[in-house]
Design an enzyme around this catalytic site. Structure first.
Site, short mmCIF file in Angstrom:
data_model
loop_
_atom_site.label_atom_id
_atom_site.label_comp_id
_atom_site.label_asym_id
_atom_site.label_seq_id
_atom_site.Cartn_x
_atom_site.Cartn_y
_atom_site.Cartn_z
N ARG A 261 0.84 -1.19 0.00
CA ARG A 261 0.00 0.00 0.00
C ARG A 261 0.88 1.25 0.00
O ARG A 261 1.86 1.32 0.74
CB ARG A 261 -0.93 0.01 1.21
CG ARG A 261 -1.89 -1.17 1.21
CD ARG A 261 -2.83 -1.17 2.40
NE ARG A 261 -3.64 -2.38 2.42
CZ ARG A 261 -4.53 -2.67 3.36
NH1 ARG A 261 -4.71 -1.84 4.37
NH2 ARG A 261 -5.23 -3.80 3.29
N ARG A 276 2.73 1.11 10.43
CA ARG A 276 2.20 1.42 9.10
C ARG A 276 3.34 1.36 8.07
O ARG A 276 4.22 2.21 8.07
CB ARG A 276 1.56 2.80 9.10
CG ARG A 276 0.72 3.11 7.87
CD ARG A 276 0.15 4.52 7.95
NE ARG A 276 -0.80 4.65 9.04
CZ ARG A 276 -2.11 4.41 8.94
NH1 ARG A 276 -2.60 3.99 7.80
NH2 ARG A 276 -2.91 4.57 9.98
N GLU A 348 -6.72 -0.80 16.28
CA GLU A 348 -7.38 -1.74 15.36
C GLU A 348 -6.41 -2.79 14.83
O GLU A 348 -5.33 -2.47 14.34
CB GLU A 348 -7.99 -0.95 14.20
CG GLU A 348 -8.74 -1.81 13.20
CD GLU A 348 -7.98 -2.01 11.91
OE1 GLU A 348 -7.85 -3.18 11.51
OE2 GLU A 348 -7.50 -1.03 11.32
N SER A 351 -10.68 -5.71 10.56
CA SER A 351 -12.01 -5.19 10.26
C SER A 351 -12.85 -6.27 9.58
O SER A 351 -12.44 -6.82 8.55
CB SER A 351 -11.92 -3.96 9.33
OG SER A 351 -11.29 -2.89 9.98
N ARG A 389 1.81 -5.53 12.48
CA ARG A 389 0.95 -4.75 13.38
C ARG A 389 0.55 -5.54 14.62
O ARG A 389 0.53 -5.01 15.74
CB ARG A 389 -0.30 -4.30 12.61
CG ARG A 389 -1.29 -3.51 13.44
CD ARG A 389 -2.51 -3.13 12.60
NE ARG A 389 -2.14 -2.18 11.57
CZ ARG A 389 -2.41 -0.88 11.64
NH1 ARG A 389 -3.04 -0.40 12.68
NH2 ARG A 389 -2.07 -0.08 10.66
#
Length: 425
Positions: A261, A276, A348, A351, A389
């Site tokens: 990403r 990130r 988080e 999801s 993460r």
């Protein structure tokens, strides 16, 4: 995308979805284009029939000139209408790809994550009898990463784990994959290289111009390929164009892939530690099912991630995401957040999303039901685990005063029976 018939019959519902999700309302323009497209199609069909009739009469006519002239006149009218039809259909297609999915009635209404609602909290944050270290301090003192060297070699937002931390990351990935296989998921190691259309068909981007993805997706210069940001992209198109049998549903996939990403909108955010990056690994849960099975499957894949949190012995909570936070293509969404001591906050880790038939309409993935009728499948996805993460709460919650880290019991067999890593053990 939505069914055009649904939009025609429920314009107020669709307008409300645009409003509560925070997207521009194009519905009146879309319906006007739709009406004109249908009008042009009818007109061209009528004129084509007339032209065919005139053409059949020409060979037997005494005076052919008027019929030939009329045939040419009709042909010109058809050509003009067909040109307008092509323009209007392209504009309609673009607007159809700008209409968001209808959110579930249970979703909290709000503009962003400030309207999210906590559903439940499991486990209490640990009370330390020493001053706990942040993840980067644990990584530094144990020699578990190479931030300066890798940053110099590879650039910003890249990382490399070393030694026991790298082993722990692999153990977490392997554990989750094995867990999902035991729950009936088919494991797929997915490629990261794909086509832009495949990413577009997952329904995360609006409009029909693929260049809208350029700020988020790594395009491979000089090729027709790009890098996928999740295995969901590949799994979503796995049955594109197929008609599945209802008795085979649900189909459950556990996809593993390196994910890429650009993180163009994250400048200055999460620049320290394992948070990130441009590249990371993720295990993805992906489901094909009937619409009637969707709610059950949502709870299934949500509970799978919650079980992973418990297996990793992490305090966590489940969030119901608001309409403004769930994104363009989702019916409903639940974030699962783990407690991170150094931030004194839940962060988080995954999801869980119900997409309805939104993606299936883009990929034309359907099933034949018991009555023989063909319908679009529903799709869902959820993180199985994303690393590095997920290492952050594991390292911080299980640390000891000497800088060592206790290994969660479920992972110990995959770590050669060790109970802790690092420190002075």
């Amino acid at each position: 995308m939505l069914d055009i018939r649904f939009i025609r019959e429920n314009p107020d519902v669709v307008k409300n979805a645009c409003r509560v999700k925070g997207f521009e309302d194009h519905i009146d323009e879309l319906l006007a284009l739709d009406a004109r497209v249908r009008e042009l199609k009818t007109a061209t069909q009528t004129m084509t029939a007339e032209k065919n009739k005139v053409t059949r009469e020409i060979p037997t006519a005494t005076d052919k000139a008027p019929l030939i002239a009329r045939s040419k006149e009709i042909a010109n009218e058809i050509a003009a209408d067909m040109a307008e039809l092509a323009d209007k259909e392209a504009a309609l297609n673009d607007l159809m790809h700008r209409v968001p999915q209808i959110p579930d009635a249970s979703a909290p209404i709000g503009p962003d994550d400030s309207a999210n609602v906590e559903v439940r909290r499991v486990g209490a944050p640990r009370e330390f009898d020493f001053t706990p270290r942040a993840q980067w301090d644990l990584l530094d003192m144990n020699g578990w990463w190479l931030p300066e060297k890798i940053g110099k070699i590879c650039g910003t937002r890249t990382y490399a784990l070393v030694g026991e931390a790298a082993e722990l990351q692999l153990a977490i990935e392997t554990y989750v994959i094995q867990k999902l296989i035991a729950k009936g998921f088919t494991f797929i190691e997915c490629p990261s290289i794909t086509k832009p259309q495949t990413i577009f068909d997952a329904g995360h981007f609006m409009g029909s111009d693929l260049s809208v993805m350029d700020n988020d997706v790594f395009m491979l210069a000089g090729t027709d390929r790009c890098l996928a940001g999740t295995a969901e992209i590949i799994l979503n198109s796995l049955h594109g164009g197929e008609i599945l049998n209802e008795r085979d549903l649900p189909i459950k996939y556990a996809g593993f892939s390196p994910c890429f990403r650009k993180e163009a909108g994250a400048a200055g955010r999460d620049t320290r530690g394992l948070a990130r990056f441009h590249q990371f690994n993720k295990v993805e849960q992906y489901i094909y099912c009937t619409p009637a099975q969707s709610n059950e499957m949502h709870e299934h894949i949500l509970n799978n991630l919650c079980e992973v949190m418990e297996d990793l012995e992490l305090p966590y909570r489940v969030i119901a995401n608001s309409t403004g936070d769930m994104g363009f293509n989702k019916v409903k969404m639940n974030d699962v957040e783990a407690w991170v001591p150094s931030e004194n906050a839940y962060k988080e880790l995954g999801s869980c999303s119900s997409i309805g038939q939104f993606q299936a309409r883009r990929t034309n993935t359907r099933y034949r039901d018991a009555n023989g009728d063909v319908q679009y499948v529903a799709t869902l996805n959820n993180t199985g685990i994303a690393v590095p993460r997920a290492l952050v709460p594991v390292l911080e919650n299980h640390q000891n005063a000497d800088g060592s880290v206790n290994i969660p019991k479920k992972l110990q067999p995959l770590m050669g029976g060790r109970t802790k890593i690092g420190g002075k053990h």
